[in-house]
Design a protein around this motif. Structure first.
Motif, short mmCIF file in Angstrom:
data_model
loop_
_atom_site.label_atom_id
_atom_site.label_comp_id
_atom_site.label_asym_id
_atom_site.label_seq_id
_atom_site.Cartn_x
_atom_site.Cartn_y
_atom_site.Cartn_z
N ARG A 148 0.86 -1.19 0.00
CA ARG A 148 0.00 0.00 0.00
C ARG A 148 0.89 1.24 0.00
O ARG A 148 1.01 1.96 0.98
CB ARG A 148 -0.93 -0.02 1.21
CG ARG A 148 -1.97 -1.14 1.14
CD ARG A 148 -2.82 -1.22 2.38
NE ARG A 148 -3.62 -2.44 2.37
CZ ARG A 148 -4.23 -2.95 3.43
NH1 ARG A 148 -4.13 -2.34 4.61
NH2 ARG A 148 -4.92 -4.07 3.34
N ARG A 149 1.51 1.46 -1.16
CA ARG A 149 2.46 2.56 -1.31
C ARG A 149 2.15 3.31 -2.60
O ARG A 149 1.80 2.72 -3.60
CB ARG A 149 3.90 2.02 -1.39
CG ARG A 149 4.37 1.33 -0.13
CD ARG A 149 5.63 0.54 -0.39
NE ARG A 149 6.18 -0.02 0.85
CZ ARG A 149 7.00 -1.05 0.89
NH1 ARG A 149 7.37 -1.64 -0.23
NH2 ARG A 149 7.47 -1.50 2.04
N GLU A 150 2.32 4.63 -2.57
CA GLU A 150 2.10 5.43 -3.76
C GLU A 150 3.33 5.39 -4.67
O GLU A 150 3.22 5.51 -5.88
CB GLU A 150 1.76 6.87 -3.38
CG GLU A 150 0.43 7.00 -2.65
CD GLU A 150 0.07 8.44 -2.37
OE1 GLU A 150 0.86 9.33 -2.76
OE2 GLU A 150 -0.98 8.69 -1.74
N GLN A 151 4.51 5.25 -4.05
CA GLN A 151 5.74 5.19 -4.81
C GLN A 151 6.49 3.93 -4.40
O GLN A 151 6.04 3.16 -3.58
CB GLN A 151 6.59 6.44 -4.55
CG GLN A 151 5.87 7.73 -4.89
CD GLN A 151 6.76 8.94 -4.70
OE1 GLN A 151 7.76 9.10 -5.37
NE2 GLN A 151 6.36 9.81 -3.78
N GLY A 152 7.64 3.75 -4.97
CA GLY A 152 8.44 2.57 -4.66
C GLY A 152 9.39 2.82 -3.51
O GLY A 152 8.99 2.90 -2.35
N LEU A 153 10.65 2.97 -3.82
CA LEU A 153 11.71 3.07 -2.81
C LEU A 153 11.47 4.19 -1.81
O LEU A 153 11.71 4.03 -0.61
CB LEU A 153 13.06 3.25 -3.51
CG LEU A 153 14.28 3.32 -2.59
CD1 LEU A 153 14.43 2.04 -1.78
CD2 LEU A 153 15.54 3.59 -3.41
N GLU A 154 10.97 5.33 -2.26
CA GLU A 154 10.79 6.47 -1.37
C GLU A 154 9.82 6.18 -0.23
O GLU A 154 9.90 6.79 0.83
CB GLU A 154 10.29 7.69 -2.17
CG GLU A 154 11.32 8.25 -3.13
CD GLU A 154 10.80 9.48 -3.84
OE1 GLU A 154 9.88 10.14 -3.31
OE2 GLU A 154 11.31 9.79 -4.93
N ASP A 155 8.90 5.26 -0.45
CA ASP A 155 7.88 4.97 0.55
C ASP A 155 8.23 3.77 1.44
O ASP A 155 7.45 3.38 2.30
CB ASP A 155 6.53 4.69 -0.12
CG ASP A 155 5.88 5.97 -0.62
OD1 ASP A 155 6.37 7.05 -0.27
OD2 ASP A 155 4.90 5.87 -1.39
N VAL A 156 9.40 3.17 1.22
CA VAL A 156 9.81 2.04 2.05
C VAL A 156 10.39 2.56 3.36
O VAL A 156 11.39 3.27 3.36
CB VAL A 156 10.87 1.17 1.33
CG1 VAL A 156 11.33 0.03 2.24
CG2 VAL A 156 10.30 0.60 0.04
N THR A 157 9.75 2.22 4.47
CA THR A 157 10.23 2.67 5.77
C THR A 157 11.15 1.62 6.38
O THR A 157 11.09 0.43 6.04
CB THR A 157 9.07 2.92 6.74
OG1 THR A 157 8.45 1.66 7.06
CG2 THR A 157 8.03 3.86 6.13
#
Length: 302
Positions: A148-157
């Motif tokens: 459930r992410r709008e973007q890829g790598l940038e949204d990985v916490t």
């Protein structure tokens, strides 16, 4: 094609919607089978055993639902006693799976525990082997993802990464290390890879990375354990209708889930069970090790 097999395949097609997917729905992780629409097919009514695993003892991590449940049911009907590991929140699913194992005339052992804790992961193996009276088959099926992410790598916490890497990789190492204390010549380890190892989705960047690592782990493990007569293989599922999907993906993606597979639909957990039974069989797969079997609805695994 036999009438029995035809009915199983037709049932899987009927469970998928007009576009190959399912109604919009979301759950909170880890997700439960009872909250899914429609309920997945784990082979409860279709799998017919032929004693291919008679007398063997198996541990299936993540065995309460989805692919793990289908494998546990098939193993039991093939004559194996089965221990299933799961998270405490999944107790209701685990008890349901155990009932199907027992209906097959096999012994069911429940070993709840969060595998992201090393001590717990190792204890799960010890408890399973102790209750079963040994261990012949290990299925490393437990897995985690988040899409459930709008973007890829940038949204990985970092928190998400810790969870996914610990469930999918750390636990794999810990559980397998501990299982080697019980496994011997003729026994088998089966890991669960994914089509994501070959055709990764942007939203599943971290998950896909762990699945590619599992392929490497499997090949290396087979080389190490070959002299001991222990086989190590993996199964790479494609889009499969399990609680992991509504629990980790956007609800609006469900209607088209699996529609991009060449077969035009998602698979049902029961449709993977045969691959696991084959790889676990000391007779049928005695010379099969270090391989990844794709069950992807036609998506290539190479």
């Amino acid at each position: 094609m036999s009438e029995e097999l035809y009915e199983t395949n037709r049932s899987a097609e009927q469970l998928a919607g007009d576009e190959g997917g399912f109604p919009e729905q979301e759950q909170t992780p880890p997700g439960l089978t009872t909250e899914m629409t429609p309920r997945p097919d784990h082979g409860e009514e279709s799998w017919v055993g032929r004693d291919r695993l008679k007398g063997l003892k198996a541990l299936v991590t993540g065995g309460d639902s989805g692919i793990g449940r289908a494998v546990a049911i098939a193993f039991a009907r093939e004559g194996a006693d089965v221990a299933i590991n799961y998270l405490p929140d999944e107790q209701s699913d685990a008890e349901d799976t155990a009932s199907w194992i027992e209906k097959a005339g096999a012994k069911a052992v429940l070993v709840p525990g969060d595998l992201t804790d090393e001590a717990t992961a190792r204890k799960v193996v010890d408890d399973a082997a102790g209750s079963l009276g040994g261990l012949n088959i290990l299925v490393n099926n437990a897995g985690a993802q988040w899409a459930r992410r709008e973007q890829g790598l940038e949204d990985v916490t970092t928190e998400q990464m810790d969870q996914i890497f610990k469930v999918n990789l750390y636990a794999l190492f810990w559980v397998t290390q501990q299982a080697l204390k019980y496994l011997g010549k003729g026994d088998s380890i089966i890991n669960v890879s994914s089509i994501q190892a070959y055709d990764p989705s942007v939203a599943l960047l971290d998950y896909a990375s762990t699945k590619a690592a599992i392929n490497n782990f499997t090949v290396n493990l087979a080389a190490e354990l070959g002299p001991k007569g222990i086989r190590a293989n993996a199964v790479a599922p494609g889009p499969i209708w399990t609680p992991l999907q509504p629990a980790t993906k956007p609800g609006e993606s469900m209607p088209k889930f699996g529609s991009d597979a060449p077969l035009g639909r998602a698979g049902q957990p029961a449709e993977l069970a045969g691959a696991f039974v084959f790889l676990a069989s000391p007779a049928e797969a005695s010379y099969v090790t270090g391989t990844v079997v794709g069950v992807t609805g036609g998506k290539p695994v190479f």
